[in-house]
Design a protein around this motif. Sequence first.
Motif, PDB file in Angstrom:
ATOM      1  N   HIS A 112       0.828  -1.204   0.000  1.00  0.00           N
ATOM      2  CA  HIS A 112       0.000   0.000   0.000  1.00  0.00           C
ATOM      3  C   HIS A 112       0.866   1.260   0.000  1.00  0.00           C
ATOM      4  CE1 HIS A 112      -3.442   2.571   0.807  1.00  0.00           C
ATOM      5  NE2 HIS A 112      -2.775   3.092   1.810  1.00  0.00           N
ATOM      6  N   GLU A 113       1.886   1.279   0.839  1.00  0.00           N
ATOM      7  CA  GLU A 113       2.785   2.440   0.895  1.00  0.00           C
ATOM      8  C   GLU A 113       3.549   2.610  -0.414  1.00  0.00           C
ATOM      9  OE1 GLU A 113       3.611   2.361   5.663  1.00  0.00           O
ATOM     10  OE2 GLU A 113       4.592   0.898   4.363  1.00  0.00           O
ATOM     11  N   ALA A 115       2.483   1.828  -3.397  1.00  0.00           N
ATOM     12  CA  ALA A 115       1.565   2.303  -4.433  1.00  0.00           C
ATOM     13  C   ALA A 115       1.277   3.796  -4.318  1.00  0.00           C
ATOM     14  CB  ALA A 115       0.252   1.519  -4.357  1.00  0.00           C
ATOM     15  N   GLU A 116       1.463   4.359  -3.137  1.00  0.00           N
ATOM     16  CA  GLU A 116       1.141   5.765  -2.902  1.00  0.00           C
ATOM     17  C   GLU A 116       2.270   6.731  -3.238  1.00  0.00           C
ATOM     18  OE1 GLU A 116       0.027   5.956   1.208  1.00  0.00           O
ATOM     19  OE2 GLU A 116      -2.052   5.471   0.763  1.00  0.00           O
ATOM     20  N   HIS A 117       3.458   6.229  -3.564  1.00  0.00           N
ATOM     21  CA  HIS A 117       4.612   7.114  -3.741  1.00  0.00           C
ATOM     22  C   HIS A 117       5.285   6.899  -5.095  1.00  0.00           C
ATOM     23  CE1 HIS A 117       3.963   7.131   0.597  1.00  0.00           C
ATOM     24  NE2 HIS A 117       4.428   8.352   0.533  1.00  0.00           N
TER      25      HIS A 117
END
Length: 71
Positions: A46-47, A49-51
């Motif tokens: 998840h982390e 995919a966000e950056h």
Amino acid sequence: MMTTEVVTVGPDETIEDAILLMENSGVSLLPVRNEFGGVQGVLTEHELAEHPRGVLVKDVMSRDVLTCWND
């Protein structure tokens, strides 16, 4: 059963490195190790995919981590 060989990532590795490591290891979470081999954070899919690419693991990892020891 507890896994004894844990796949980890270093804080100064890039997100690209972490993505490859996750894909090659079949995991969705990587403990982030410190210079002494202890856990200083975790990195999840998840982390990642966000950056954007090129960011370092230490800049996006979750730092509030609880650990335990095998007796």
